[in-house]
Design an enzyme around this catalytic site. Structure first.
Site, PDB file in Angstrom:
ATOM      1  N   ASP A  14       0.821  -1.209   0.000  1.00  0.00           N
ATOM      2  CA  ASP A  14       0.000   0.000   0.000  1.00  0.00           C
ATOM      3  C   ASP A  14       0.856   1.261   0.000  1.00  0.00           C
ATOM      4  OD1 ASP A  14      -2.157  -1.781   0.291  1.00  0.00           O
ATOM      5  OD2 ASP A  14      -2.072  -1.650   2.472  1.00  0.00           O
ATOM      6  N   GLU A 191     -11.107   0.842  -4.199  1.00  0.00           N
ATOM      7  CA  GLU A 191     -10.508   1.425  -2.999  1.00  0.00           C
ATOM      8  C   GLU A 191      -9.171   2.059  -3.385  1.00  0.00           C
ATOM      9  OE1 GLU A 191      -9.810  -1.683  -0.161  1.00  0.00           O
ATOM     10  OE2 GLU A 191      -8.505  -2.820  -1.498  1.00  0.00           O
TER      11      GLU A 191
END
Length: 437
Positions: A14, A191
């Site tokens: 991430d 997302e």
């Protein structure tokens, strides 16, 4: 520095890359090698000089939701896992935006880009001005040239708000939903919101409905509307894919997309990678492939190549952690393909052959490594035969010059009545290989 670009033992998915001063920082989640859950109860920060991307430094834990590692939790309302942070600078201070699983998110602050970050506040908002149940999933923040700050976030629906000067209060009336449409189209939002301003345009990088692709949309305004443009990278092409999350960063004039790959035969244990990208004059970004390069221009075939930088893994094989110092490709069966992009073999035309050497852990099965260039069906430059035991095995292969990808196509060495008994067997674990002239 090749992909993955952090040390073998580190799992930072991430990734949000940011350049502050003369260093590039990677802010991300922290995975655990043996966990069946995403992320950890702490965040870590790594950085490297912008002119030396070979040497990354760990700055340690920057924020935590549980006591540990001689540190005290920064949150008193939750002890859940920390996901996908972002960090921005405003007026000489650095603000950390922390998404906490199933909990209200928060903002931390530090005088230093590496932290540690102390709790500033949970998000403050009127219910009408915060989507995503006020959790602020995977929040990404943009501080524009005029000093105004915006936050983008959400799971399965993209949300937006403007931040007040305190950097944690959502400006009343600023909320918008569906900055990127949600639905069933491939490039619809899932997302991983990450905003950037590039050449006067506003980009929103996000994970699409497949979860494996990082896509982007463009707007003339930070408040939208954003137009979906396409995919920047997919981590599931010829590789065991999973969710993806990352963003764009310009380092000394070169743009990179930061993303992650899966290891250990799971969709967890994710490791940080980067690829060069080009932003065209019209603002579009051609999709790039996964490579083994990271920040390197090319790989050196005459230096030892670690197996775990493979960017192609087909036929069930995957990278796994054996111990702190060892990552191998395992579950290598008949028909598996392991690929590396790209090696520069140079311009030396002397000799017609060179030697290929490989180190393996045997699994009681004799194997064949068919060494091919440019594609898995490309020219075969040699075959290396391996025995049942651990060791280093060598073969003479055709001398090649120039830039090539290398594919190792695996077969077992049983071709008669007993072949079917070995078809599903792990033939060996691959540690490393090298070419020698």
């Amino acid at each position: 520095m090749a992909n993955p670009f952090l040390p073998l033992w580190e799992y930072i998915p991430d990734g949000e890359p940011r350049v502050f001063g003369d260093r590039v920082y990677i802010y991300g989640s922290h995975d655990r090698a043996s966990s069946d859950m995403f992320c950890d109860y702490k965040l870590k920060v790594w950085s490297a000089p912008v002119d030396d991307l070979e040497h990354w430094v760990c700055h340690g834990v920057s924020f935590r939701t549980r006591d540990g590692d001689a540190g005290i939790a920064d949150t008193d309302w939750t002890d859940k896992e920390l996901y996908a942070p972002d960090v921005v600078e405003r007026d000489g201070r650095y603000y950390l935006y922390a998404y906490i699983l199933n909990s209200k998110g928060c903002v931390g602050v530090s005088d230093y880009p590496e932290g540690p970050f102390s709790l500033l506040s949970r998000y403050v908002y009127d219910e009408a001005d915060a989507g995503d149940d006020g959790i602020f999933n995977d929040a990404g923040v943009l501080v524009d040239d005029d000093g105004r700050a915006y936050i983008y976030y959400g799971f399965e629906r993209s949300h937006f708000g403007e931040l007040e000067a305190d950097m944690y209060t959502i400006k009343k009336g600023s909320y918008k939903a569906d900055m990127i449409p949600c639905g069933t189209q491939p490039n619809d939002f899932f997302e991983a919101s990450s905003p950037r301003r590039i050449n006067g345009r506003y980009y929103l990088i996000y994970s699409n409905r497949t979860g494996r692709e990082l896509c982007y949309a463009v707007s003339e305004s930070p408040t939208g509307p954003f137009e979906r443009k396409g995919t920047i990278i997919s981590n599931g092409i010829d590789y065991p894919g999973g969710n993806d999350h990352g963003s764009l960063c310009c380092i000394k004039g070169q743009w990179y997309i930061f993303y992650h790959r899966m290891t250990n035969g799971t969709i967890m244990s994710r490791r940080a990678c980067a690829e060069r990208v080009e932003i065209l004059p019209d603002g579009t970004i051609p999709q790039v492939e996964m490579t083994s390069l990271g920040f390197a221009d090319s790989l050196d075939p005459y230096a030892i190549t670690s197996a775990d930088i493979a960017c192609v893994l087909k036929g069930g094989c995957f990278v796994t952690e054996k111990d702190t110092f060892t990552r191998t490709v395992t579950n290598i069966r008949k028909g598996s393909v392991i690929g590396y992009k790209y090696f520069d073999f140079g311009k030396d035309f002397s000799g017609s052959e060179m030697t290929f050497a490989v180190r393996i852990t045997g699994s009681g099965c004799r194997g064949e490594i068919h060494i091919r260039i440019d594609s898995e069906d490309g020219e075969e430059i040699g075959v290396c035969f391996t025995d049942t035991q651990d060791g280093v095995y060598k073969a003479s292969v055709k001398n090649v010059v120039g830039r090539h990808s290398i594919y190792l196509a695996i077969e077992h060495a049983y071709h008669e009545w007993s072949a079917q008994m070995f078809d599903g067997r792990n033939i060996f674990d691959l540690h490393e290989f090298v070419f020698m002239k």
